[in-house]
Design a protein around this motif. Structure first.
Motif, mmCIF file in Angstrom:
data_model
loop_
_atom_site.group_PDB
_atom_site.id
_atom_site.type_symbol
_atom_site.label_atom_id
_atom_site.label_comp_id
_atom_site.label_asym_id
_atom_site.label_seq_id
_atom_site.Cartn_x
_atom_site.Cartn_y
_atom_site.Cartn_z
ATOM 1 N N SER A 53 0.854 -1.195 0.000
ATOM 2 C CA SER A 53 0.000 0.000 0.000
ATOM 3 C C SER A 53 0.883 1.235 0.000
ATOM 4 C CB SER A 53 -0.885 0.003 1.256
ATOM 5 O OG SER A 53 -1.564 1.235 1.384
ATOM 6 N N THR A 54 0.462 2.240 -0.722
ATOM 7 C CA THR A 54 1.072 3.570 -0.623
ATOM 8 C C THR A 54 0.072 4.533 0.006
ATOM 9 O OG1 THR A 54 2.508 3.214 -2.519
ATOM 10 C CG2 THR A 54 2.026 5.515 -1.955
ATOM 11 N N ARG A 55 -1.083 4.724 -0.669
ATOM 12 C CA ARG A 55 -2.048 5.725 -0.248
ATOM 13 C C ARG A 55 -2.670 5.404 1.117
ATOM 14 N NH1 ARG A 55 -1.318 5.799 -5.420
ATOM 15 N NH2 ARG A 55 -1.226 3.567 -5.077
ATOM 16 N N THR A 56 -3.172 4.191 1.285
ATOM 17 C CA THR A 56 -3.943 3.895 2.491
ATOM 18 C C THR A 56 -3.038 3.897 3.724
ATOM 19 O OG1 THR A 56 -5.278 2.488 1.072
ATOM 20 C CG2 THR A 56 -5.672 2.318 3.435
ATOM 21 N N ARG A 105 -4.733 -4.299 6.778
ATOM 22 C CA ARG A 105 -4.879 -4.644 5.358
ATOM 23 C C ARG A 105 -4.386 -6.072 5.178
ATOM 24 N NH1 ARG A 105 -3.485 -1.505 -0.147
ATOM 25 N NH2 ARG A 105 -5.378 -0.468 0.557
ATOM 26 N N HIS A 133 -13.166 -2.097 0.974
ATOM 27 C CA HIS A 133 -12.151 -1.096 1.308
ATOM 28 C C HIS A 133 -12.950 0.119 1.783
ATOM 29 C CE1 HIS A 133 -8.601 1.218 1.364
ATOM 30 N NE2 HIS A 133 -8.140 1.026 0.153
ATOM 31 N N GLN A 136 -11.859 3.790 1.590
ATOM 32 C CA GLN A 136 -11.815 4.232 0.185
ATOM 33 C C GLN A 136 -13.232 4.629 -0.252
ATOM 34 O OE1 GLN A 136 -8.992 4.280 -2.064
ATOM 35 N NE2 GLN A 136 -10.369 5.363 -3.456
ATOM 36 N N PRO A 263 -8.825 4.998 -7.841
ATOM 37 C CA PRO A 263 -8.337 4.800 -6.466
ATOM 38 C C PRO A 263 -6.819 4.716 -6.377
ATOM 39 C CG PRO A 263 -9.189 2.742 -7.364
ATOM 40 C CD PRO A 263 -9.517 3.819 -8.368
HETATM 41 N N1 CP Z 1 -6.373 3.083 -3.123
HETATM 42 C C1 CP Z 1 -5.532 2.284 -2.454
HETATM 43 O O1 CP Z 1 -5.937 1.438 -1.647
HETATM 44 O O2 CP Z 1 -4.205 2.483 -2.724
HETATM 45 P P1 CP Z 1 -3.019 1.735 -1.973
HETATM 46 O O3 CP Z 1 -3.090 0.263 -2.364
HETATM 47 O O4 CP Z 1 -1.754 2.394 -2.443
HETATM 48 O O5 CP Z 1 -3.241 1.874 -0.495
#
Ligand code: CP
Length: 315
Positions: A53-56, A105, A133, A136, A263
């Motif tokens: 994951s980056t964003r979450t 996650r 999610h 999200q 996303p």
């Molecule tokens: N949208 C999302 O879940 O991105 P990541 O997998 O980078 O967290």
């Protein structure tokens, strides 16, 4: 609201509206336009991310910081799950360190719920397999509400790998709860009639295999990545971009007010072209990321305001 935040399915419109309103109030803090809050002062949150994951992950971490709390990250690499320790055992050990909440996650659909059943502290689902999610879903609602105002009756397409997408499942529940009309679009291998029935409002959901035919009346279009890590790529025949990619020519068919969501992570040149992804203000892809911090702040505050958990940071 329940102890945990595991899914959008079953959450009432009133509860979602409260979370959206809280998130909107937190947005200036998320954007660093005003100073951080101290609502999580003395609290420790564990970020357990057993899928990349980056964003979450980073936005949960940022959200905790913006609320004055402390956070630590545990990933599969470098943890004892590599030695065979289960997700639940790992969570029980993390809780025993005195954390106030666990963010999970996992690639296991239902994995966050398994953890929530065994630990006493609140659990927030940061994406579990193909299931949901939910944060999200919240940030998608926030971004749509900011751009479009009301959601009732709005027409929103979700395009691509519906079969493997927890983002799509949360979005379908979220959007139909707000009485938006959802068009699910993609190849028959990834989008079938069955997906209309994951919501209690199948009357609001329609299935489409021809993207060009539905562009003209959309208020928003959400492009999804083909999830090759869930073996989705092999089931998609032919040139994906040609049939389902959001190219400049297709974007030109959208109504002027329609916005573009994704996303992330984005596969540029596959499901969306560079010029569309970077076309501000139509593209709200990075705005979704900012709204994600505000949404996660709201969820953290909500679950922790209800929890009887105590502060564990030494004074
Ligand atoms: N949208 C999302 O879940 O991105 P990541 O997998 O980078 O967290």
């Amino acid at each position: 609201m329940a102890k945990d935040f595991l899914q959008i399915e079953g959450v009432s419109r009133a509860e979602l509206e409260l979370l959206l309103d809280d998130a909107s109030k937190n947005l200036p803090i998320a954007e660093q336009k005003v100073a951080r809050k101290e609502s999580l002062a003395g609290r420790v949150v564990a970020n357990m991310f057993f899928e990349d994951s980056t964003r979450t992950r980073c936005s949960f971490e940022t959200a905790v910081h913006r609320l004055g709390g402390e956070v630590f990250n545990l990933t599969e690499s470098g943890s004892s799950t590599r030695k065979g320790e289960s997700l639940v055992d790992t969570a029980l050990n993390v809780e025993a360190m005195g954390v106030s909440a666990i963010v999970v996650r996992t690639s296991v659909s239902g994995g966050a719920a398994l953890v929530a059943k065994r630990v006493r502290c609140p659990v927030i689902n940061a994406g579990d397999g193909r299931h949901e999610h939910p944060t999200q879903g919240l940030l998608d609602l926030l971004t749509l509400r900011e751009a479009l105002g009301r959601l009732d009756g709005r027409v929103i397409a979700i395009v691509g790998d519906i079969a493997n997408s927890r983002v799509a499942r949360s979005a379908i529940h979220a959007l139909t709860t707000f009485a938006a009309r959802v068009r699910l679009v993609g190849p028959p291998t990834l989008v079938s009639e069955a997906y209309r029935h994951i919501t209690t409002r199948p009357d609001l959901v329609s299935i489409h295999h021809d993207l060009d035919a539905i562009l003209h009346d959309l208020d928003a279009i959400m492009m999804l990545r083909i999830q090759n890590e869930r073996a989705a790529g092999g089931s998609v025949a032919g040139d994906y971009r040609e049939m389902y990619g959001l190219t400049p020519a297709r974007a030109a068919q959208l109504p002027g007010h329609a916005i573009v969501l994704h996303p992330g992570p984005v596969n540029r040149g596959v499901e969306i072209d560079d010029t569309v992804a970077d076309d501000l203000p139509r593209s709200r892809i990075l705005r979704q990321v900012t709204q994600g911090v505000a949404a996660r702040m709201a969820v953290l505050e909500r679950v922790l305001s209800q929890a009887g958990t105590t502060a564990t940071v030494a004074a």
